[in-house]
Design a protein around this motif. Structure first.
Motif, PDB file in Angstrom:
ATOM      1  N   VAL A   1      88.646  22.212   7.703  1.00  0.00           N
ATOM      2  CA  VAL A   1      87.528  21.287   7.502  1.00  0.00           C
ATOM      3  C   VAL A   1      87.149  21.112   6.035  1.00  0.00           C
ATOM      4  O   VAL A   1      86.395  20.197   5.689  1.00  0.00           O
TER       5      VAL A   1
ATOM      6  N   LEU B   1      87.821  18.257   1.948  1.00  0.00           N
ATOM      7  CA  LEU B   1      87.985  17.039   2.733  1.00  0.00           C
ATOM      8  C   LEU B   1      89.329  16.376   2.490  1.00  0.00           C
ATOM      9  O   LEU B   1      89.860  15.685   3.362  1.00  0.00           O
TER      10      LEU B   1
ATOM     11  N   PHE C   1      91.544  17.730   5.083  1.00  0.00           N
ATOM     12  CA  PHE C   1      90.936  17.770   6.413  1.00  0.00           C
ATOM     13  C   PHE C   1      91.985  17.446   7.472  1.00  0.00           C
ATOM     14  O   PHE C   1      92.720  16.471   7.356  1.00  0.00           O
TER      15      PHE C   1
END
Length: 202
Positions: free
Chosen positions: A185, A188, A191
């Motif tokens: 997570v 980003l 991600f």
């Protein structure tokens, strides 16, 4: 109602209706506020419960899993009791939380040659996630049979990782495993899912 001396001035019907409307609006506002706050508390409690019981969130420390996972990244793990070769897991050794890759399960034989190539039950392990192979810090006798109800784990940065190749860590019991790493997570820019490097398991 306003009182001026002995003269009593009654509010008009319009003023009474406006006052009643304001009172009803205030009551609705406070009821909505209480309901919203209650909902937020429930959602927060459920989120904490889910994160604690089913989806523990972990922060990566150190470089033992580079290039797959790097220091400072935040990942989500999935609790379970089924782990297989290639899975990345969070685990406790003493009071330290480590992240390693499952290499072999209970009863399997592990061998590592001088160049760091790993063999499980006599077959070379395909490890496309590695940048460099290394024998690393080994003080166990090879080939090595994984004990019952244990897992043999290694870091992806083989030259520096402290893992099951050394008795300081050893093979891992299922109760030591926090969960299988399934999702990154943070940051980003990275991600997304974290697979096992072999069959895309998430």
């Amino acid at each position: 109602m306003k009182q001026r001396g002995t003269v009593v001035i009654l509010p008009t019907s319009g003023e009474a209706e406006e006052a009643l409307r304001r009172e009803q609006d205030a009551r609705r506002y406070h009821a909505t506020l209480r309901s919203t706050l209650f909902s937020l508390v429930v959602v927060a409690a459920v989120s904490v419960l889910v994160a604690t019981i089913w989806l523990p969130v972990l922060r990566i420390y150190g470089k033992s899993m580079t290039p797959t996972l790097c220091e400072g990244e935040i990942v989500v793990s999935l609790k379970g009791s089924s782990f297989r070769t290639g899975d990345i897991v969070g685990l406790y050794v003493g009071n330290k939380l480590l992240v390693k890759r499952v290499i072999a399960g209970p009863g399997q034989w592990v061998d590592i040659d001088g160049e760091g190539t790993v063999y499980v039950d006599g077959e070379m392990l395909e490890e496309p996630y590695l940048m460099d192979k290394a024998l690393g810090d080994v003080n166990i006798g090879l080939p090595y049979q994984v004990p019952d109800e244990r897992y043999f784990v290694m870091g992806d940065h083989r030259s520096t990782s402290a893992d099951s190749r050394n008795t300081a860590v050893g093979c891992i019991a299922e109760e030591q495993i926090v969960g299988r790493i399934v999702f990154r997570v943070w940051p980003l820019s990275h991600f997304g899912g974290v697979g096992d490097g072999q069959n895309g398991r998430f």
